[in-house]
Scaffold this active site. Structure first.
Site, PDB file in Angstrom:
ATOM      1  N   HIS A  21      13.201  -5.343 -18.300  1.00  6.78           N
ATOM      2  CA  HIS A  21      12.968  -3.983 -17.820  1.00  6.78           C
ATOM      3  C   HIS A  21      14.275  -3.500 -17.245  1.00  6.78           C
ATOM      4  O   HIS A  21      14.749  -4.015 -16.265  1.00  6.78           O
ATOM      5  CB  HIS A  21      11.885  -4.008 -16.738  1.00  6.78           C
ATOM      6  CG  HIS A  21      11.561  -2.665 -16.180  1.00  6.78           C
ATOM      7  ND1 HIS A  21      11.221  -1.594 -16.968  1.00  6.78           N
ATOM      8  CD2 HIS A  21      11.515  -2.231 -14.911  1.00  6.78           C
ATOM      9  CE1 HIS A  21      10.974  -0.553 -16.191  1.00  6.78           C
ATOM     10  NE2 HIS A  21      11.150  -0.918 -14.941  1.00  6.78           N
ATOM     11  N   ALA A  79       0.840  -1.205   0.000  1.00  5.35           N
ATOM     12  CA  ALA A  79       0.000   0.000   0.000  1.00  5.35           C
ATOM     13  C   ALA A  79       0.873   1.252   0.000  1.00  5.35           C
ATOM     14  O   ALA A  79       0.525   2.269   0.594  1.00  5.35           O
ATOM     15  CB  ALA A  79      -0.934  -0.027   1.212  1.00  5.35           C
ATOM     16  N   ARG A 106      18.056  -1.366 -10.298  1.00  2.00           N
ATOM     17  CA  ARG A 106      16.906  -2.229  -9.956  1.00  2.00           C
ATOM     18  C   ARG A 106      17.412  -3.559  -9.398  1.00  2.00           C
ATOM     19  O   ARG A 106      16.802  -4.153  -8.521  1.00  2.00           O
ATOM     20  CB  ARG A 106      16.057  -2.490 -11.204  1.00  2.00           C
ATOM     21  CG  ARG A 106      15.366  -1.261 -11.734  1.00  2.00           C
ATOM     22  CD  ARG A 106      14.568  -1.577 -12.978  1.00  2.00           C
ATOM     23  NE  ARG A 106      13.870  -0.406 -13.484  1.00  2.00           N
ATOM     24  CZ  ARG A 106      14.381   0.441 -14.369  1.00  2.00           C
ATOM     25  NH1 ARG A 106      15.588   0.260 -14.848  1.00  2.00           N
ATOM     26  NH2 ARG A 106      13.679   1.480 -14.787  1.00  2.00           N
TER      27      ARG A 106
HETATM   28  P1  A3D Z   1       6.862   1.767  -1.547  1.00  2.00           P
HETATM   29  O1  A3D Z   1       6.171   3.078  -1.535  1.00  2.00           O
HETATM   30  O2  A3D Z   1       8.029   1.574  -0.633  1.00  2.00           O
HETATM   31  O3  A3D Z   1       5.764   0.641  -1.259  1.00  2.00           O
HETATM   32  C1  A3D Z   1       6.101  -0.701  -1.079  1.00  2.00           C
HETATM   33  C2  A3D Z   1       5.168  -1.238  -0.011  1.00  2.00           C
HETATM   34  O4  A3D Z   1       5.380  -2.652   0.095  1.00  2.00           O
HETATM   35  C3  A3D Z   1       5.399  -0.642   1.381  1.00  2.00           C
HETATM   36  O5  A3D Z   1       4.206  -0.055   1.865  1.00  2.00           O
HETATM   37  C4  A3D Z   1       5.822  -1.855   2.210  1.00  2.00           C
HETATM   38  O6  A3D Z   1       5.385  -1.804   3.566  1.00  2.00           O
HETATM   39  C5  A3D Z   1       5.143  -2.991   1.448  1.00  2.00           C
HETATM   40  N1  A3D Z   1       5.682  -4.311   1.752  1.00  2.00           N
HETATM   41  C6  A3D Z   1       6.962  -4.675   2.027  1.00  2.00           C
HETATM   42  N2  A3D Z   1       7.019  -5.985   2.297  1.00  2.00           N
HETATM   43  C7  A3D Z   1       5.760  -6.477   2.169  1.00  2.00           C
HETATM   44  C8  A3D Z   1       5.177  -7.766   2.335  1.00  2.00           C
HETATM   45  N3  A3D Z   1       5.917  -8.835   2.671  1.00  2.00           N
HETATM   46  N4  A3D Z   1       3.851  -7.883   2.135  1.00  2.00           N
HETATM   47  C9  A3D Z   1       3.091  -6.828   1.783  1.00  2.00           C
HETATM   48  N5  A3D Z   1       3.590  -5.581   1.637  1.00  2.00           N
HETATM   49  C10 A3D Z   1       4.903  -5.416   1.826  1.00  2.00           C
HETATM   50  O7  A3D Z   1       7.371   1.413  -3.032  1.00  2.00           O
HETATM   51  P2  A3D Z   1       6.683   1.776  -4.436  1.00  2.00           P
HETATM   52  O8  A3D Z   1       5.212   1.576  -4.321  1.00  2.00           O
HETATM   53  O9  A3D Z   1       7.211   3.083  -4.904  1.00  2.00           O
HETATM   54  O10 A3D Z   1       7.352   0.654  -5.354  1.00  2.00           O
HETATM   55  C11 A3D Z   1       7.040  -0.704  -5.161  1.00  2.00           C
HETATM   56  C12 A3D Z   1       7.895  -1.606  -6.039  1.00  2.00           C
HETATM   57  O11 A3D Z   1       7.627  -1.344  -7.423  1.00  2.00           O
HETATM   58  C13 A3D Z   1       9.415  -1.437  -5.880  1.00  2.00           C
HETATM   59  O12 A3D Z   1      10.038  -2.706  -5.881  1.00  2.00           O
HETATM   60  C14 A3D Z   1       9.817  -0.661  -7.132  1.00  2.00           C
HETATM   61  O13 A3D Z   1      11.158  -0.895  -7.514  1.00  2.00           O
HETATM   62  C15 A3D Z   1       8.862  -1.249  -8.135  1.00  2.00           C
HETATM   63  N6  A3D Z   1       8.674  -0.442  -9.349  1.00  2.00           N
HETATM   64  C16 A3D Z   1       8.626  -1.123 -10.530  1.00  2.00           C
HETATM   65  C17 A3D Z   1       8.449  -0.423 -11.717  1.00  2.00           C
HETATM   66  C18 A3D Z   1       8.414  -1.167 -13.011  1.00  2.00           C
HETATM   67  O14 A3D Z   1       8.281  -0.567 -14.047  1.00  2.00           O
HETATM   68  C19 A3D Z   1       8.544  -2.615 -13.025  1.00  2.00           C
HETATM   69  C20 A3D Z   1       8.325   0.971 -11.699  1.00  2.00           C
HETATM   70  C21 A3D Z   1       8.369   1.628 -10.482  1.00  2.00           C
HETATM   71  C22 A3D Z   1       8.544   0.905  -9.299  1.00  2.00           C
END
Ligand code: A3D
Length: 320
Positions: free
Chosen positions: A178, A11, A91
């Protein structure tokens, strides 16, 4: 007809934006899930967006939870659980933490949402979506990774700016992993149906300017990380995953680039990598296989090798 159910695992920045966009598109009811320490974030965002719905005029039920029971029966699960990049990180640096997270999240999804279409966003994407499919044991067409829609959206934006035309009239075709080895196929990228090669001949741009745009697209994520400093892009990644979820839930059969598990296509077997696919009510209904020229093939093979080395690193971490 009952509303569909969408579970968002994680979230955080992307999770919250996914929740907003899914509601605005009336894709279904939404559960925001996070670890117990962040349950308040899941509940708070759910309540805040629910309170926005009368203003925006859409109907969707929102809830926040840290109990897997609450994702029971989800039709679509979108996974962002894990950590994002900070400046200076690639990444691939995320694999140590995120592989363990995907391992545990995959088990939760397997138990509580066995019929879901699963879209993985967590990086490093190609390795994490492969791990998710292994852990859940779901059919490969029901587990897909979001990257190509975002990479091609970035490419489309930069091309639209270069030509001073609407983003709507620019199509882009991006393949491969990616990351730094992604493969933009200029031959299949068009403006109003005219290929980029023709546009160079027509004097609209030059080969050098196109190469600079390709490089900016490859570095698109890092450019944003450098500005934000505290995390990575979240609006466009969320919108990209919602386009995939919508194509599944509404059986739109859109042709979009996603990380899909190849079974001999492009000479690759058993690996997730970015390719154009058709997404409909059965999940990934078709993998589109185009002919490469020698230069494209070399770029694609390099990308496959990079993904393979990440998978090897992932397997070491989760002991597979
Ligand atoms: P962030 O705002 O840190 O949100 C990640 C959430 O995951 C946090 O709220 C954590 O508490 C939660 N979390 C951690 N461990 C668990 C678990 N075991 N079970 C459930 N929730 C958990 O990050 P974000 O939303 O900015 O990014 C999330 C992911 O997306 C990261 O790995 C980024 O690198 C990735 N991402 C990928 C792309 C692609 O194009 C593929 C682009 C941007 C970000």
């Amino acid at each position: 007809m009952a509303r569909k159910k969408i579970a968002l695992i994680g979230a955080g920045q992307i999770g919250g934006t996914l929740a907003l966009l899914a509601g605005q598109k009336e894709l279904g009811d939404i559960v925001l899930f996070d670890i117990p320490a962040a349950e308040g974030t899941a509940k708070g965002k759910a309540l805040d967006i629910a309170q926005l719905s009368p203003v925006e005029g859409f109907d969707a039920r929102y809830s926040g939870s840290s109990d897997y029971k609450d994702i029971e029966g989800a039709d679509v699960v979108i996974v962002t659980a894990g950590v994002p990049r900070k400046p200076g990180m690639t990444r691939d640096d995320l694999v140590g933490i995120n592989a363990k997270v995907i391992d545990s999240v995959g088990k939760g999804i397997k138990q509580h949402a066995p019929n879901a279409f699963v879209i993985v966003i967590t990086n490093p994407l190609d390795a994490m979506v492969g791990l998710m499919q292994e852990v859940t044991g779901f059919a490969p067409e029901k587990v897909v990774g979001m990257a190509g829609v975002l990479d091609s959206a970035r490419f489309r934006l930069f091309l639209a700016e270069e030509f001073n035309v609407s983003v709507e009239d620019v199509t882009a075709f991006v393949l491969g992993g990616h990351g730094d080895t992604m493969v933009p196929l200029l031959r299949y990228s068009t403006v109003g149906g005219i290929s980029l090669h023709d546009l160079v001949d027509m004097g609209w741009t030059t080969k050098e300017r196109l190469e600079a745009i390709v490089q900016r697209t490859r570095d698109g994520g890092a450019e944003i990380v450098a500005h934000l400093k505290t995390g990575s892009a979240f609006y466009a990644p969320a919108a990209s995953a919602i386009a995939m979820a919508e194509s599944y839930l509404r059986d739109k059969k859109r042709v979009i680039p996603c990380a899909a598990k190849l079974n001999g296509e492009y000479g690759v077997k058993g690996l997730y990598i970015g390719v154009p696919v058709v997404i409909g009510s059965k999940g990934v209904e078709r993998i589109v296989e185009v002919e490469f020229n020698a230069e494209e093939k070399a770029m694609f093979d390099k990308s496959v090798a990079a993904v393979q080395s990440l998978i090897d690193a992932t397997n070491k971490i989760v002991g597979r």
